[in-house]
Design a protein around this motif. Structure first.
Motif, PDB file in Angstrom:
ATOM      1  N   VAL A  17      15.826   1.606 -14.951  1.00  0.00           N
ATOM      2  CA  VAL A  17      15.847   1.282 -14.011  1.00  0.00           C
ATOM      3  C   VAL A  17      17.256   0.452 -14.549  1.00  0.00           C
ATOM      4  O   VAL A  17      18.063  -0.014 -13.686  1.00  0.00           O
ATOM      5  N   ILE A  68      17.280   7.988  -6.412  1.00  0.00           N
ATOM      6  CA  ILE A  68      16.550   6.339  -6.846  1.00  0.00           C
ATOM      7  C   ILE A  68      14.793   6.313  -6.147  1.00  0.00           C
ATOM      8  O   ILE A  68      13.705   5.939  -6.603  1.00  0.00           O
ATOM      9  N   TYR A  69      14.840   6.968  -4.915  1.00  0.00           N
ATOM     10  CA  TYR A  69      13.555   6.360  -4.144  1.00  0.00           C
ATOM     11  C   TYR A  69      13.033   7.997  -4.147  1.00  0.00           C
ATOM     12  O   TYR A  69      11.400   7.431  -3.920  1.00  0.00           O
ATOM     13  N   CYS A  85      12.622   9.467  -7.219  1.00  0.00           N
ATOM     14  CA  CYS A  85      11.894   8.905  -8.528  1.00  0.00           C
ATOM     15  C   CYS A  85      11.246   7.338  -8.235  1.00  0.00           C
ATOM     16  O   CYS A  85      10.633   7.191  -9.102  1.00  0.00           O
ATOM     17  N   TRP A  86      10.838   6.888  -7.645  1.00  0.00           N
ATOM     18  CA  TRP A  86      10.518   6.066  -7.167  1.00  0.00           C
ATOM     19  C   TRP A  86       9.105   5.349  -8.262  1.00  0.00           C
ATOM     20  O   TRP A  86       8.582   4.401  -8.922  1.00  0.00           O
ATOM     21  N   SER A 106       7.102   2.078 -10.486  1.00  0.00           N
ATOM     22  CA  SER A 106       6.358   1.293 -10.319  1.00  0.00           C
ATOM     23  C   SER A 106       5.283   0.268 -11.454  1.00  0.00           C
ATOM     24  O   SER A 106       4.967  -0.364 -11.573  1.00  0.00           O
ATOM     25  N   TYR A 110       6.680  -2.618 -11.628  1.00  0.00           N
ATOM     26  CA  TYR A 110       5.781  -3.407 -10.589  1.00  0.00           C
ATOM     27  C   TYR A 110       4.952  -4.069 -10.644  1.00  0.00           C
ATOM     28  O   TYR A 110       5.227  -5.046 -10.591  1.00  0.00           O
ATOM     29  N   ILE A 126      12.683  -4.627 -10.944  1.00  0.00           N
ATOM     30  CA  ILE A 126      12.403  -3.935 -10.146  1.00  0.00           C
ATOM     31  C   ILE A 126      12.713  -4.048  -8.758  1.00  0.00           C
ATOM     32  O   ILE A 126      13.131  -3.459  -7.676  1.00  0.00           O
ATOM     33  N   LEU A 185      16.615  -2.783  -6.163  1.00  0.00           N
ATOM     34  CA  LEU A 185      15.558  -1.891  -5.137  1.00  0.00           C
ATOM     35  C   LEU A 185      16.689  -2.543  -3.951  1.00  0.00           C
ATOM     36  O   LEU A 185      16.774  -2.437  -2.901  1.00  0.00           O
ATOM     37  N   THR A 224      19.297  -1.445  -3.212  1.00  0.00           N
ATOM     38  CA  THR A 224      19.197  -0.419  -2.855  1.00  0.00           C
ATOM     39  C   THR A 224      19.698  -0.621  -1.029  1.00  0.00           C
ATOM     40  O   THR A 224      20.950   0.036  -0.843  1.00  0.00           O
TER      41      THR A 224
END
Length: 79
Positions: free
Chosen positions: A13, A41-42, A44-45, A49, A52, A63, A67, A70
């Motif tokens: 990240v 990126i989304y 592999c989101w 997690s 988060y 994280i 975001l 992005t």
């Protein structure tokens, strides 16, 4: 590859965040590759997690920062 722990996730990240910094500063790169970076990126989101849900506030900040970057590069994702 798969990211199985917070320790594996942090450097990934952080590296992505650095790439997004560069992409946000370079107009040509942003226009040509920005959406591809964001889509990757989304995709592999779910692997990110763990940051988060970590109890470490620095992990959460990392994280959320990713975001935010992005959204700066591709604000269409907000709609």
């Amino acid at each position: 590859g798969e990211i199985n722990s917070v320790e594996q996730c942090r450097p990934v990240v952080a590296s992505l965040s650095t790439v997004l910094d560069l992409c946000s500063r370079e107009k040509d790169m942003r226009q040509h590759y920005g959406r591809q970076f964001i889509d990757g990126i989304y995709t592999c989101w779910p692997q990110f997690s763990s940051l988060y849900y970590s109890t470490n506030i620095d992990d959460k900040l990392l994280i959320v920062t990713l975001l935010t970057k992005t959204f700066i590069i591709d604000s269409h994702q907000l709609i």
